[in-house]
Design a protein around this motif. Structure first.
Motif, PDB file in Angstrom:
ATOM      1  N   ASP A 279       0.880  -1.169   0.000  1.00  0.00           N
ATOM      2  CA  ASP A 279       0.000   0.000   0.000  1.00  0.00           C
ATOM      3  C   ASP A 279       0.915   1.216   0.000  1.00  0.00           C
ATOM      4  O   ASP A 279       1.500   1.558   1.023  1.00  0.00           O
ATOM      5  N   ILE A 280       1.032   1.839  -1.152  1.00  0.00           N
ATOM      6  CA  ILE A 280       2.069   2.859  -1.343  1.00  0.00           C
ATOM      7  C   ILE A 280       1.824   4.110  -0.496  1.00  0.00           C
ATOM      8  O   ILE A 280       2.745   4.879  -0.237  1.00  0.00           O
ATOM      9  N   ASP A 281       0.569   4.297  -0.039  1.00  0.00           N
ATOM     10  CA  ASP A 281       0.308   5.472   0.807  1.00  0.00           C
ATOM     11  C   ASP A 281       0.601   5.193   2.289  1.00  0.00           C
ATOM     12  O   ASP A 281       0.525   6.093   3.116  1.00  0.00           O
ATOM     13  N   ASP A 282       0.935   3.939   2.617  1.00  0.00           N
ATOM     14  CA  ASP A 282       1.289   3.573   4.000  1.00  0.00           C
ATOM     15  C   ASP A 282       2.819   3.558   4.101  1.00  0.00           C
ATOM     16  O   ASP A 282       3.466   2.516   3.949  1.00  0.00           O
ATOM     17  N   THR A 283       3.396   4.728   4.372  1.00  0.00           N
ATOM     18  CA  THR A 283       4.850   4.905   4.303  1.00  0.00           C
ATOM     19  C   THR A 283       5.597   3.920   5.203  1.00  0.00           C
ATOM     20  O   THR A 283       6.588   3.318   4.781  1.00  0.00           O
TER      21      THR A 283
ATOM     22  N   SER B  69       2.002   7.642  -8.081  1.00  0.00           N
ATOM     23  CA  SER B  69       1.294   8.545  -7.163  1.00  0.00           C
ATOM     24  C   SER B  69       0.824   9.770  -7.924  1.00  0.00           C
ATOM     25  O   SER B  69       1.640  10.424  -8.562  1.00  0.00           O
ATOM     26  N   PRO B  70      -0.471  10.075  -7.859  1.00  0.00           N
ATOM     27  CA  PRO B  70      -1.551   9.274  -7.283  1.00  0.00           C
ATOM     28  C   PRO B  70      -1.731   7.957  -8.050  1.00  0.00           C
ATOM     29  O   PRO B  70      -1.423   7.889  -9.235  1.00  0.00           O
ATOM     30  N   THR B  71      -2.256   6.934  -7.334  1.00  0.00           N
ATOM     31  CA  THR B  71      -2.405   5.626  -7.957  1.00  0.00           C
ATOM     32  C   THR B  71      -3.640   5.576  -8.846  1.00  0.00           C
ATOM     33  O   THR B  71      -4.547   6.396  -8.731  1.00  0.00           O
ATOM     34  N   ASN B  72      -3.642   4.573  -9.701  1.00  0.00           N
ATOM     35  CA  ASN B  72      -4.712   4.377 -10.671  1.00  0.00           C
ATOM     36  C   ASN B  72      -5.488   3.106 -10.313  1.00  0.00           C
ATOM     37  O   ASN B  72      -4.878   2.050 -10.297  1.00  0.00           O
TER      38      ASN B  72
ATOM     39  N   ALA C  53       1.223   8.716  -2.413  1.00  0.00           N
ATOM     40  CA  ALA C  53       2.409   8.242  -1.690  1.00  0.00           C
ATOM     41  C   ALA C  53       3.192   9.435  -1.177  1.00  0.00           C
ATOM     42  O   ALA C  53       3.149  10.511  -1.769  1.00  0.00           O
ATOM     43  N   ASP C  54       3.930   9.236  -0.091  1.00  0.00           N
ATOM     44  CA  ASP C  54       4.875  10.263   0.356  1.00  0.00           C
ATOM     45  C   ASP C  54       6.121  10.098  -0.518  1.00  0.00           C
ATOM     46  O   ASP C  54       7.089   9.423  -0.137  1.00  0.00           O
ATOM     47  N   VAL C  55       6.104  10.699  -1.695  1.00  0.00           N
ATOM     48  CA  VAL C  55       7.139  10.444  -2.701  1.00  0.00           C
ATOM     49  C   VAL C  55       8.537  10.820  -2.197  1.00  0.00           C
ATOM     50  O   VAL C  55       9.455   9.986  -2.274  1.00  0.00           O
TER      51      VAL C  55
ATOM     52  N   ALA D  69      -1.035  18.251  -1.250  1.00  0.00           N
ATOM     53  CA  ALA D  69      -0.860  19.701  -1.165  1.00  0.00           C
ATOM     54  C   ALA D  69       0.601  20.046  -0.886  1.00  0.00           C
ATOM     55  O   ALA D  69       1.125  21.037  -1.384  1.00  0.00           O
ATOM     56  N   ALA D  70       1.276  19.201  -0.098  1.00  0.00           N
ATOM     57  CA  ALA D  70       2.668  19.478   0.274  1.00  0.00           C
ATOM     58  C   ALA D  70       3.648  19.189  -0.858  1.00  0.00           C
ATOM     59  O   ALA D  70       4.647  19.878  -1.012  1.00  0.00           O
ATOM     60  N   GLN D  71       3.379  18.165  -1.661  1.00  0.00           N
ATOM     61  CA  GLN D  71       4.409  17.728  -2.612  1.00  0.00           C
ATOM     62  C   GLN D  71       4.050  17.938  -4.079  1.00  0.00           C
ATOM     63  O   GLN D  71       4.881  17.762  -4.953  1.00  0.00           O
ATOM     64  N   MET D  72       2.820  18.341  -4.366  1.00  0.00           N
ATOM     65  CA  MET D  72       2.423  18.534  -5.771  1.00  0.00           C
ATOM     66  C   MET D  72       2.030  19.990  -6.029  1.00  0.00           C
ATOM     67  O   MET D  72       1.646  20.703  -5.110  1.00  0.00           O
ATOM     68  N   ASP D  73       2.125  20.393  -7.292  1.00  0.00           N
ATOM     69  CA  ASP D  73       1.745  21.759  -7.653  1.00  0.00           C
ATOM     70  C   ASP D  73       0.295  21.825  -8.144  1.00  0.00           C
ATOM     71  O   ASP D  73      -0.094  22.791  -8.816  1.00  0.00           O
TER      72      ASP D  73
END
Ligand SMILES: *Cc1c(COP(=O)(O)O)cnc(C)c1O
Length: 389
Positions: free
Chosen positions: A130-134, A161-164, A170-172, A306-310
């Motif tokens: 689960d890629i969003d579970d760091t 990220s975001p997943t399809n 994910a916290d990239v 919001a933190a990592q994407m524009d």
């Protein structure tokens, strides 16, 4: 091609329009030509970058490869492939026999299928996470062998990220950092976000892949892919693989992709505004069980995105009560096009579980929207009428 020394001073919107124009001169063409030649004159030795034969290298690819590299802030030209999946297969092929690939459970289904096929053929282990579970991804990284081996990477972390189509975020930066510190190769499928919304190479990714078919080309008229890296050795191996297996792009398709790329910022800008409105209205609709869109303030991926994407992108997923209800919506819409794929100017709607390979963790009643650039009220009225009350 024009190489501006000051290119990095331009904003991405300008890079899209300005990149890879032919040299200026009185009477010069504004656009690069479509180069149609399968072979090139030569009598001496042939290197990888030389024009000798159309499967090795051709000027038909150069402008698009230069433009995409500039957008992703890569030090080396991108590599364009016949499709996104061809690029993905080439990149997954970097993993050595006996190695491990760590992938999101909700990766693009084709990526999962290629990984499974390679696993069977080359004794590679595929671990889904689960890629969003760091924390759980980092635990899985800790369980992997480190140290890249000669002739291949012993392990690769694949990030989408975001997943399809679940839109998990994910916290990239954290995942790339954790992988790098363990000597694990990293690839980010940046198809959904595009380089306008996130640039993973800047956060330390080794490789970025794209389905150029989607937002970059943007008009649902070509199938193409690309891989981008700033690592000379990795690029050389990918280039050799593309040459050897012949997963190359046609000159017309690449020309169309560059033409489409020029308008990416205005297409995405409008599509994102539309997507935000549609997501909000869906969230308030009594017939909708759940909406997934990182732009919604209460979405699980909102703070991270919001933190990592524009920007939050223009893909929205929503769930209705079961497969039949979802299918009925795709049959009733008149403006939305019921079709797979995404990233074109026209809005598409699809029940993802109609694909037999789609993971069972994707709800039967999930509809994925690729929101286009039509007037948002026309889109909403059509969708609302199809959902009913
Ligand atoms: C469509 C898609 C792919 C595959 O690309 P093709 O161009 O269809 O081969 C890979 N990743 C993502 C996220 C996609 O949406």
């Amino acid at each position: 091609m024009t190489q501006h020394d000051d290119a990095r001073q331009y904003a991405p919107e300008t890079v899209l329009v300005d990149a890879a124009r032919p040299d200026r001169g009185e009477g010069a063409a504004v656009n690069p030509p479509v180069h149609l030649s399968s072979t090139f004159i030569g009598t001496g030795g042939v290197g990888d970058a030389d024009f000798a034969y159309g499967r090795y290298a051709t000027p038909a690819w150069d402008p698009f490869e230069a433009a995409l590299a500039e957008l992703e802030h890569a030090a080396l030209p991108a590599l364009v492939y016949a499709s996104g999946l061809a690029a993905i297969a080439s990149v997954l092929g970097l993993v050595a026999r006996g190695g491990t690939i760590l992938m999101p459970r909700h990766s693009y289904q084709g990526s999962l299928l290629v990984a499974a096929e390679i696993a069977e053929r080359a004794g590679i282990t595929v671990v889904t996470v689960d890629i969003d579970d760091t924390d759980s991804v980092i635990s899985a990284l800790d369980a992997l062998p480190a140290d890249a081996e000669e002739g291949g990477a012993s392990a690769m972390l694949w990030i989408e990220s975001p997943t399809n189509p679940m839109l998990e975020v994910a916290d990239v930066p954290a995942l790339l950092d954790a992988a790098r510190r363990r000597g694990i190769l990293t690839t980010v499928d940046n198809t959904f976000a595009t380089p306008l919304l996130q640039r993973p190479l800047e956060s330390g990714a080794d490789i970025v892949v794209h389905s150029v078919t989607k937002y970059l080309a943007g008009h649902s008229d070509v199938v193409l892919g690309a891989a981008v890296t700033s690592d000379e050795a990795l690029r050389a191996r990918l280039h050799d693989d593309r040459t050897l297996r012949g997963a190359i792009a046609g000159p017309f398709e690449v020309w169309l992709a560059l033409r489409g790329l020029r308008t990416l910022s205005v297409r995405l800008e409008r599509a994102q505004v539309n997507a935000a409105v549609i997501a909000e209205r869906l969230a308030g609709h009594p017939g909708v069980v759940e909406v997934r869109y990182p732009g919604l303030p209460d979405d699980p991926g909102h703070a991270r995105a919001a933190a990592q994407m524009d920007g939050f992108g223009a893909i929205v997923s929503f769930v209705v009560d079961g497969a039949e209800a979802a299918t009925a919506i795709t049959e009733k819409v008149r403006l939305w096009t019921p079709a797979t794929s995404l990233g074109g100017v026209e809005s598409l709607i699809e029940r993802r579980r109609r694909h037999a390979e789609e993971p069972e963790s994707v709800p039967e009643g999930l509809l994925r929207l690729s929101v286009g650039i039509e007037h948002v009220d026309d889109l909403w009225n059509d969708l609302q009428a199809a959902i009913g009350s």
